[in-house]
Motif scaffolding. Structure first.
Motif, short mmCIF file in Angstrom:
data_model
loop_
_atom_site.label_atom_id
_atom_site.label_comp_id
_atom_site.label_asym_id
_atom_site.label_seq_id
_atom_site.Cartn_x
_atom_site.Cartn_y
_atom_site.Cartn_z
N LEU A 261 4.05 5.55 -5.66
CA LEU A 261 4.16 5.56 -7.09
C LEU A 261 3.07 6.09 -7.88
O LEU A 261 3.20 6.83 -8.78
CB LEU A 261 4.29 4.14 -7.50
N THR A 262 1.74 6.16 -7.26
CA THR A 262 0.61 6.72 -7.91
C THR A 262 0.36 7.94 -7.18
O THR A 262 -0.87 8.48 -7.67
CB THR A 262 -0.51 5.85 -7.84
N GLY A 263 0.41 8.11 -5.92
CA GLY A 263 0.08 9.43 -5.15
C GLY A 263 -1.31 9.23 -4.47
O GLY A 263 -1.78 10.12 -3.98
N TYR A 264 -1.64 7.88 -4.74
CA TYR A 264 -3.09 7.60 -3.81
C TYR A 264 -2.97 6.28 -3.46
O TYR A 264 -2.32 5.39 -3.80
CB TYR A 264 -4.24 8.04 -4.63
N ASP B 269 0.90 -1.20 0.01
CA ASP B 269 0.11 -0.04 0.06
C ASP B 269 0.83 1.39 -0.09
O ASP B 269 0.70 2.32 -0.58
CB ASP B 269 -1.01 -0.07 1.25
N ALA B 270 2.04 1.28 0.78
CA ALA B 270 2.71 2.19 0.87
C ALA B 270 3.48 2.66 -0.41
O ALA B 270 3.54 3.78 -0.95
CB ALA B 270 3.84 2.04 2.00
N LEU B 271 4.04 1.55 -1.05
CA LEU B 271 4.60 1.60 -2.34
C LEU B 271 3.75 1.93 -3.40
O LEU B 271 4.07 3.11 -4.30
CB LEU B 271 5.15 0.26 -2.70
N GLN B 272 2.38 1.68 -3.54
CA GLN B 272 1.39 2.22 -4.44
C GLN B 272 1.26 3.47 -4.32
O GLN B 272 0.95 4.45 -5.11
CB GLN B 272 0.17 1.55 -4.28
N GLN B 273 1.17 3.97 -3.00
CA GLN B 273 0.94 5.49 -2.78
C GLN B 273 2.07 6.40 -3.16
O GLN B 273 1.75 7.41 -3.66
CB GLN B 273 0.76 5.60 -1.28
#
Length: 109
Positions: free
Chosen positions: A106-109, A100-104
């Motif tokens: 990379l994508t900003g959300y 979840d932290a990586l996705q945030q």
């Protein structure tokens, strides 16, 4: 390599079943000792009776110690199953939070 699929809920259920088995075994051991105590020492005090008594009492002590040791071991197995379930849950939660932290990032959300 085969995938590993672990159900922490099943591990916890197995731990609960073992805890119930330990409780039942403990009760059986108490009942066993109570019934044996109720019998007294019926072998008598003659030569043969004395020999029987010297063998019987240590055998009863060994049987009770064996029941107690088996119950304690089953109890440890159950505790370990519960800890294993917690560990799998913590590992899954940690991995999910990491992704979840990586996705945030990379994508900003």
């Amino acid at each position: 390599m085969r995938p590993l699929d672990v159900d922490p809920g099943s591990l916890r259920s197995a731990a609960a079943v073992l805890a119930e088995a330990v409780d039942a075994l403990d009760q059986l051991a108490v009942d066993f000792e109570t019934r044996l105590a109720g019998l007294g020492e019926p072998w008598g005090t003659d030569e043969i009776g004395s020999l029987i008594g010297r063998c019987y009492l240590p055998a009863v002590d060994a049987a009770v110690a064996c029941l107690d040791a088996n119950a304690a071991e089953l109890d440890r197995y159950g505790e370990n199953l519960a800890r294993m379930a917690d560990s799998y849950d913590q590992t899954d939660d940690s991995g999910r939070l990491g992704f979840d932290a990586l996705q945030q990032r990379l994508t900003g959300y």
